[in-house]
Enzyme design. Structure first.
Site, PDB file in Angstrom:
ATOM      1  N   ARG A   3       0.942  -1.147   0.016  1.00 58.50           N
ATOM      2  CA  ARG A   3       0.042  -0.095   0.005  1.00 58.50           C
ATOM      3  C   ARG A   3       1.025   1.068  -0.156  1.00 58.50           C
ATOM      4  O   ARG A   3       1.990   1.052   0.178  1.00 58.50           O
ATOM      5  CB  ARG A   3      -1.009   0.057   1.257  1.00 58.50           C
ATOM      6  CG  ARG A   3      -0.667  -0.695   2.588  1.00 58.50           C
ATOM      7  CD  ARG A   3       0.350   0.088   3.193  1.00 58.50           C
ATOM      8  NE  ARG A   3       0.375   1.284   3.262  1.00 58.50           N
ATOM      9  CZ  ARG A   3       1.327   2.207   3.403  1.00 58.50           C
ATOM     10  NH1 ARG A   3       2.451   1.855   3.770  1.00 58.50           N
ATOM     11  NH2 ARG A   3       0.792   3.511   3.604  1.00 58.50           N
ATOM     12  N   LYS A   7      -4.722  10.014   3.294  1.00 55.41           N
ATOM     13  CA  LYS A   7      -5.215   9.011   4.266  1.00 55.41           C
ATOM     14  C   LYS A   7      -6.261   9.806   5.173  1.00 55.41           C
ATOM     15  O   LYS A   7      -5.947  10.957   5.606  1.00 55.41           O
ATOM     16  CB  LYS A   7      -3.973   8.357   5.289  1.00 55.41           C
ATOM     17  CG  LYS A   7      -4.632   7.464   6.339  1.00 55.41           C
ATOM     18  CD  LYS A   7      -5.447   6.365   5.811  1.00 55.41           C
ATOM     19  CE  LYS A   7      -4.925   5.628   4.521  1.00 55.41           C
ATOM     20  NZ  LYS A   7      -6.187   4.648   3.931  1.00 55.41           N
ATOM     21  N   ASP A  67      -1.870  10.729  -1.975  1.00 56.80           N
ATOM     22  CA  ASP A  67      -2.102   9.733  -2.841  1.00 56.80           C
ATOM     23  C   ASP A  67      -2.534  10.316  -4.330  1.00 56.80           C
ATOM     24  O   ASP A  67      -2.544   9.864  -5.280  1.00 56.80           O
ATOM     25  CB  ASP A  67      -3.531   8.912  -2.493  1.00 56.80           C
ATOM     26  CG  ASP A  67      -2.925   7.501  -1.518  1.00 56.80           C
ATOM     27  OD1 ASP A  67      -2.699   8.094  -0.423  1.00 56.80           O
ATOM     28  OD2 ASP A  67      -3.070   6.622  -2.174  1.00 56.80           O
TER      29      ASP A  67
HETATM   30  O1  MRU Z   1      -4.373   3.213   2.377  1.00 55.05           O
HETATM   31  P1  MRU Z   1      -2.997   3.393   2.204  1.00 55.05           P
HETATM   32  O2  MRU Z   1      -2.287   2.736   3.198  1.00 55.05           O
HETATM   33  O3  MRU Z   1      -2.380   2.625   0.684  1.00 55.05           O
HETATM   34  O4  MRU Z   1      -2.626   5.033   2.101  1.00 55.05           O
HETATM   35  C1  MRU Z   1      -1.447   5.556   2.142  1.00 55.05           C
HETATM   36  C2  MRU Z   1      -1.498   6.934   2.190  1.00 55.05           C
HETATM   37  O5  MRU Z   1      -2.389   7.651   2.398  1.00 55.05           O
HETATM   38  C3  MRU Z   1      -0.021   7.712   2.089  1.00 55.05           C
HETATM   39  O6  MRU Z   1      -0.084   8.776   2.983  1.00 55.05           O
HETATM   40  C4  MRU Z   1       0.069   7.787   0.580  1.00 55.05           C
HETATM   41  O7  MRU Z   1      -0.290   6.936  -0.194  1.00 55.05           O
HETATM   42  C5  MRU Z   1       1.327   8.500   0.370  1.00 55.05           C
HETATM   43  S1  MRU Z   1       2.609   7.176   0.329  1.00 55.05           S
HETATM   44  C6  MRU Z   1       4.068   7.802   0.073  1.00 55.05           C
END
Ligand code: MRU
Length: 347
Positions: free
Chosen positions: A51, A249, A238
């Site tokens: 993830r 997140k 993201d």
């Molecule tokens: O649901 P996830 O664990 O994939 O969410 C990840 C995040 O929100 C991170 O902050 C984002 O992907 C940046 S990772 C460098």
């Protein structure tokens, strides 16, 4: 490897397949899955074996290699006609992280110049995407630690570290670079319910590298920011819209609101592959909704009455107006807006 490199590797191409550190099992167990088909990888992305937006993108790039290999084996003359359906399933695995679509697009661009067996050319491109990501993280680390200069402590949310990228990390890359310069005494980490990326992953990752960590309940964040112990909140992204709005997140936006209220500065660190120029603002970014059971249980034990309902949006949008700085490998954008993001991308 210097003592400030990350010891953690989430994604690797190994033995002709994709090796993923199974993040569902951390911090209790360090175990790996070895995947040999595009559908296995799509399932692993959906189930959060891997993830974090950049790590998802890199994994998807390797998955395109697997898809093309299988299609070429099935029909060497028409493999290009077979692959798109596989890639559609892959792209649907998680909707918010734009790096997934970006990586598939980058790999697709290689198709036209493939002659004969596509695997070597596609693998070379996937490995380049992986290496570029690590390089970008190091540059962001250097740029970001200049910005936070003499901060004594930062708060981070979720996991935007080596586990979420090709290596080194975005937000945690800034932390690593600051530590390498002898700065930054402590990193506060919010647990990040419901999946506990902060508690399970970020705390573990930083402790692997002997970086001092203090874990807080998500609900303690505003109080912490009010105590004056933290000078910066640093998070990843993201997807960043063309106007600088940031999807990250769930819980990121409330941190940005609390940070602004308490006079704490707010930084987003993300590679340019996370910027989606086609998305005018955050309102259009698709927000993944994950299963209710992630909210209704904690560490696989029920934490709510049976038959209780729940809502589980996995991301939220932080308006650009609440962000002090976006750090990318192409440069630092203060008080981001459409013009500044456009200028960054055309430089
Ligand atoms: O649901 P996830 O664990 O994939 O969410 C990840 C995040 O929100 C991170 O902050 C984002 O992907 C940046 S990772 C460098």
């Amino acid at each position: 490897m210097s003592s400030f490199d990350s010891r953690v590797q989430a994604v690797a191409w190994q033995d002709d397949g994709v090796r993923l550190l199974d993040q569902r099992r951390l911090p209790v167990e360090v175990s790996y899955l070895h995947l040999g088909t595009v559908d296995e990888v799509a399932t692993a992305i959906r189930d959060m074996v891997v993830r974090g937006a950049p790590a998802i993108g890199i994994t998807a790039a390797y998955a395109v290699v697997l898809a093309a290999r299988a299609a070429f084996k099935r029909d060497p003359d028409h493999w290009r006609d077979i692959v798109p359906a596989d890639l559609e399933r892959l792209a649907a695995a998680r909707p918010t992280a734009v790096n997934l679509a970006w990586a598939i697009h980058e790999m697709n661009a290689v198709f036209a110049r493939c002659h004969g067996d596509p695997e070597p050319q596609l693998l070379a491109r996937a490995q380049q995407i992986h290496e570029d990501d690590i390089r970008a993280n190091r540059t962001m680390g250097e740029l970001g630690c200049e910005v936070i200069a003499d901060a004594r402590a930062v708060l981070t949310h979720c996991n935007a570290g080596a586990l979420a990228t090709g290596g080194y990390g975005t937000a945690l890359g800034v932390v690593r670079s600051a530590r390498a310069r002898g700065a930054l005494e402590r990193v506060f980490v919010s647990e990040t319910r419901p999946w506990l990326q902060g508690a399970r992953l970020t705390a573990w990752e930083l402790m692997q590298d002997e970086i001092p960590v203090t874990l807080i309940a998500d609900t303690a964040a505003s109080h912490l920011l009010g105590t004056g112990q933290v000078q910066w909140v640093i998070v990843g992204a993201d997807r960043i819209a063309a106007n600088g709005d940031v999807a990250n997140k769930i819980g990121t936006c409330q941190l940005a609101i609390a940070a602004r209220y308490h006079g704490v500065r707010f930084m987003v660190a993300a590679p340019v592959s996370t910027i989606d120029c086609a998305m005018a603002n955050g309102a259009g970014i698709p927000i993944e909704e994950r299963p209710e059971r992630e909210v209704l249980a904690c560490l696989e034990r029920p934490s709510a009455p049976p038959d209780c309902t729940a809502w589980n949006p996995a991301f939220d949008i932080t308006p650009a107006a609440l962000i002090d700085v976006i750090v990318t490998e192409s440069g630092v954008v203060e008080a981001p807006d459409r013009e500044k993001i456009q200028a960054l991308l055309s430089c």
